[in-house]
Design a protein around this motif. Structure first.
Motif, PDB file in Angstrom:
ATOM      1  N   ARG A   1       0.830  -1.207   0.000  1.00  0.00           N
ATOM      2  CA  ARG A   1       0.000   0.000   0.000  1.00  0.00           C
ATOM      3  C   ARG A   1       0.866   1.260   0.000  1.00  0.00           C
ATOM      4  NH1 ARG A   1      -3.510   0.468   4.707  1.00  0.00           N
ATOM      5  NH2 ARG A   1      -4.468   2.121   3.483  1.00  0.00           N
ATOM      6  N   MET A   2       1.955   1.224   0.771  1.00  0.00           N
ATOM      7  CA  MET A   2       2.797   2.410   0.856  1.00  0.00           C
ATOM      8  C   MET A   2       3.586   2.627  -0.429  1.00  0.00           C
ATOM      9  SD  MET A   2       5.129   3.599   4.088  1.00  0.00           S
ATOM     10  CE  MET A   2       3.744   3.401   5.192  1.00  0.00           C
ATOM     11  N   GLU A   3       3.963   1.557  -1.097  1.00  0.00           N
ATOM     12  CA  GLU A   3       4.646   1.705  -2.386  1.00  0.00           C
ATOM     13  C   GLU A   3       3.728   2.356  -3.413  1.00  0.00           C
ATOM     14  OE1 GLU A   3       5.937  -2.266  -3.161  1.00  0.00           O
ATOM     15  OE2 GLU A   3       7.904  -1.976  -2.204  1.00  0.00           O
ATOM     16  N   ALA A   4       2.433   2.016  -3.364  1.00  0.00           N
ATOM     17  CA  ALA A   4       1.467   2.675  -4.248  1.00  0.00           C
ATOM     18  C   ALA A   4       1.377   4.165  -3.914  1.00  0.00           C
ATOM     19  CB  ALA A   4       0.102   2.008  -4.120  1.00  0.00           C
ATOM     20  N   PHE A   5       1.448   4.486  -2.611  1.00  0.00           N
ATOM     21  CA  PHE A   5       1.437   5.880  -2.182  1.00  0.00           C
ATOM     22  C   PHE A   5       2.677   6.610  -2.686  1.00  0.00           C
ATOM     23  CE2 PHE A   5       2.462   8.993   1.309  1.00  0.00           C
ATOM     24  CZ  PHE A   5       1.443   9.884   1.044  1.00  0.00           C
ATOM     25  N   MET A   6       3.823   5.942  -2.633  1.00  0.00           N
ATOM     26  CA  MET A   6       5.060   6.548  -3.118  1.00  0.00           C
ATOM     27  C   MET A   6       4.986   6.814  -4.620  1.00  0.00           C
ATOM     28  SD  MET A   6       8.976   5.226  -2.852  1.00  0.00           S
ATOM     29  CE  MET A   6      10.290   6.156  -3.645  1.00  0.00           C
ATOM     30  N   GLU A   7       4.411   5.878  -5.365  1.00  0.00           N
ATOM     31  CA  GLU A   7       4.260   6.081  -6.809  1.00  0.00           C
ATOM     32  C   GLU A   7       3.398   7.309  -7.089  1.00  0.00           C
ATOM     33  OE1 GLU A   7       2.839   2.589  -8.713  1.00  0.00           O
ATOM     34  OE2 GLU A   7       4.544   1.347  -8.067  1.00  0.00           O
ATOM     35  N   MET A   8       2.373   7.502  -6.263  1.00  0.00           N
ATOM     36  CA  MET A   8       1.519   8.682  -6.404  1.00  0.00           C
ATOM     37  C   MET A   8       2.331   9.953  -6.177  1.00  0.00           C
ATOM     38  SD  MET A   8      -1.732   9.862  -4.057  1.00  0.00           S
ATOM     39  CE  MET A   8      -2.470   8.229  -4.099  1.00  0.00           C
ATOM     40  N   LEU A   9       3.192   9.939  -5.141  1.00  0.00           N
ATOM     41  CA  LEU A   9       4.024  11.114  -4.855  1.00  0.00           C
ATOM     42  C   LEU A   9       5.016  11.377  -5.987  1.00  0.00           C
ATOM     43  CD1 LEU A   9       4.875  10.629  -1.052  1.00  0.00           C
ATOM     44  CD2 LEU A   9       3.054  11.998  -2.066  1.00  0.00           C
ATOM     45  N   ALA A  10       5.593  10.298  -6.532  1.00  0.00           N
ATOM     46  CA  ALA A  10       6.554  10.457  -7.634  1.00  0.00           C
ATOM     47  C   ALA A  10       5.867  11.044  -8.860  1.00  0.00           C
ATOM     48  CB  ALA A  10       7.182   9.104  -7.964  1.00  0.00           C
ATOM     49  N   HIS A  11       4.660  10.571  -9.145  1.00  0.00           N
ATOM     50  CA  HIS A  11       3.903  11.099 -10.287  1.00  0.00           C
ATOM     51  C   HIS A  11       3.549  12.561 -10.066  1.00  0.00           C
ATOM     52  CE1 HIS A  11       1.187  11.146 -13.710  1.00  0.00           C
ATOM     53  NE2 HIS A  11       0.230  11.614 -12.917  1.00  0.00           N
ATOM     54  N   HIS A  12       3.172  12.891  -8.832  1.00  0.00           N
ATOM     55  CA  HIS A  12       2.817  14.269  -8.499  1.00  0.00           C
ATOM     56  C   HIS A  12       4.038  15.176  -8.632  1.00  0.00           C
ATOM     57  CE1 HIS A  12       1.803  17.679  -5.775  1.00  0.00           C
ATOM     58  NE2 HIS A  12       0.612  17.520  -6.294  1.00  0.00           N
ATOM     59  N   ARG A  13       5.218  14.688  -8.159  1.00  0.00           N
ATOM     60  CA  ARG A  13       6.439  15.477  -8.274  1.00  0.00           C
ATOM     61  C   ARG A  13       6.804  15.714  -9.740  1.00  0.00           C
ATOM     62  NH1 ARG A  13      12.211  13.785  -5.580  1.00  0.00           N
ATOM     63  NH2 ARG A  13      11.264  14.580  -3.662  1.00  0.00           N
ATOM     64  N   TYR A  14       6.696  14.678 -10.574  1.00  0.00           N
ATOM     65  CA  TYR A  14       7.006  14.799 -12.004  1.00  0.00           C
ATOM     66  C   TYR A  14       6.079  15.819 -12.667  1.00  0.00           C
ATOM     67  CZ  TYR A  14       7.129  13.589 -16.964  1.00  0.00           C
ATOM     68  OH  TYR A  14       7.218  13.634 -18.330  1.00  0.00           O
ATOM     69  N   ARG A  15       4.818  15.772 -12.307  1.00  0.00           N
ATOM     70  CA  ARG A  15       3.848  16.697 -12.884  1.00  0.00           C
ATOM     71  C   ARG A  15       4.173  18.139 -12.515  1.00  0.00           C
ATOM     72  NH1 ARG A  15      -1.781  14.806 -11.280  1.00  0.00           N
ATOM     73  NH2 ARG A  15      -1.199  15.875  -9.362  1.00  0.00           N
ATOM     74  N   GLU A  16       4.568  18.350 -11.234  1.00  0.00           N
ATOM     75  CA  GLU A  16       4.909  19.698 -10.795  1.00  0.00           C
ATOM     76  C   GLU A  16       6.173  20.212 -11.470  1.00  0.00           C
ATOM     77  OE1 GLU A  16       3.154  21.762  -8.634  1.00  0.00           O
ATOM     78  OE2 GLU A  16       1.609  20.265  -8.993  1.00  0.00           O
TER      79      GLU A  16
END
Length: 421
Positions: free
Chosen positions: A401-416
């Protein structure tokens, strides 16, 4: 399996947990010499031989009591915060299975067949929830000397300050009767200076860790701050923290870009106490960095900053008012100080995600979750609710579950980053 064999197994699990945690922390950065003192402090606290010899004068459950009052009556506070899966098992016959792990662990420390910490102690129990009220009853029933502190749950109540002062005056009387030393202005001022000095060094340490981002892990930083509650000599502890701050500032250890560039998260909710560090370790294992932790014990680090501005107020009033104003424990119907502290972290601009930690049975934190989801949602910062207990069987499920959360953060960082370009 005999009863003695089962008891020995439970005792072995208690020992192996804190030793495994300390080994992991030491191996993270064995090059920083001064770290050894803090890890040794934690080791000496949990070591069974030391527990068997100890006869603390004053025991405090949790961190919701102003320790200046204890120091001012000539005693040293011995904190029991929970945090041990081993002592959870020792309380199996005392409480229902669904009792939160902190309460079970605390009772295990105090009511067991291995050592008797409360034999000669005054045990201070802050009433932050129904479980703490039950704990006070069970300890009294077992013959322990207990004083409860009812924390007024609504700071906005016009009578809250008077109720809190009454509780603190009662506590001061109980402490004085127990230690044989009365509170004086001089002793209160000296105790304030001692605690303020420690908290100032802790604030400096947090600042140094931010400047040297990536030099030590979030889990190790949390452990060093937690060691405040396991020290038997606060002046020595302060001296070593001052040395550690200087060593970190002067360190020429290479901090690789990968270590510095991890997504920063805020860990908040149910406090995480040693030796059960499965959540901080898991966060680090998957490549996230605990940029900050926010709970009732870490918030106390900032609680002393206004005491020197007390003016003509007597030190007793300054201590208790400052503590009540800054307290963000689970005692409050609406935890505005926790909210204000989270808002401060949000404004710092360093947090990319929030892990909202909820220990099973501590439903009072869940009541606050919606407000924090809305707060961080205004800045498009994801909030991940993580519910667990002290058992280790769920680690792999949490990891997924936390790895999925990390992927979300990585995607959000890339978008920003793309938007900034």
């Amino acid at each position: 399996m005999t009863a003695n064999h089962e008891k020995n197994q439970l005792f072995s699990s208690y020992e192996s947990e804190y030793m495994d945690t300390l080994r992991t922390l030491f191996n993270e950065n064995s090059q920083i010499e001064e770290l050894r003192y803090f890890l040794n402090t934690i080791y000496r606290y949990f070591k069974p031989d030391n527990m068997k010899k100890r006869q603390p004068q004053v025991i405090v459950l949790g961190s919701s009591i102003p320790e200046e009052l204890i120091y001012a009556t000539g005693a040293k506070p011995f904190w029991i915060l929970g945090g041990s899966l081993g002592t959870v098992a020792w309380s199996d016959d005392l409480v229902p299975r669904d009792t939160d792990p902190v309460s079970r662990s605390v009772l295990g420390f105090l009511l067991n067949d291995h050592f008797d910490l409360g034999a000669a102690a005054l045990i201070i129990v802050p009433i932050t929830c129904d479980s703490s009220r039950k704990m006070a009853y069970l300890l009294s029933k077992a013959g322990k000397k207990v004083v409860t502190v009812d924390i007024p749950p609504e700071k906005g109540d016009p009578l809250a300050g008077l109720k809190w002062q009454s509780q603190m005056e009662n506590l001061a009387d109980k402490l004085s009767d127990h230690t044989g030393q009365r509170l004086t202005k001089k002793k209160l001022t000296q105790a304030t200076q001692l605690v303020e000095g420690a908290r100032k060094l802790m604030r400096d340490f947090i600042q140094v860790c931010q400047e040297k981002d990536g030099l030590i892990s979030g889990a190790l930083r949390m452990a060093i701050l937690n060691s405040y509650y396991y020290s038997t000599d606060l002046k020595s502890w302060c001296s070593h923290l001052r040395k550690l701050n200087l060593e970190l500032l002067e360190s020429r250890q290479v901090i690789y870009e990968k270590g510095k560039n991890k997504p920063q998260i805020l860990l908040m909710g149910s406090p995480v106490y040693l030796p059960n560090y499965k959540i901080p370790f898991l966060i680090g294992d998957i490549g996230l960095q605990i940029g900050a932790a926010l709970d009732s014990s870490t918030q106390k680090i900032y609680a002393s900053s206004s005491q020197h501005k007390a003016g003509k107020r007597d030190p007793f009033t300054a201590i208790i008012e400052t503590h009540y104003r800054y307290d963000c424990s689970s005692a409050y119907a609406k935890n505005d100080m926790l909210y204000q502290s989270a808002l401060w972290h949000l404004k710092q601009g360093r947090i990319e995600g929030v892990v909202f930690h909820v220990l099973k049975g501590q439903i009072e934190y869940d009541f606050e979750l919606e407000r924090f989801e809305q707060l961080f949602g205004t800045a498009n910062i994801p909030v991940f609710r993580l519910e667990t207990d002290y058992q280790y069987q769920d680690v792999e499920q949490l990891r997924i579950r936390m790895e999925a959360f990390m992927e979300m953060l990585a995607h959000h960082r890339y978008r920003e980053e793309k938007r900034a370009v």
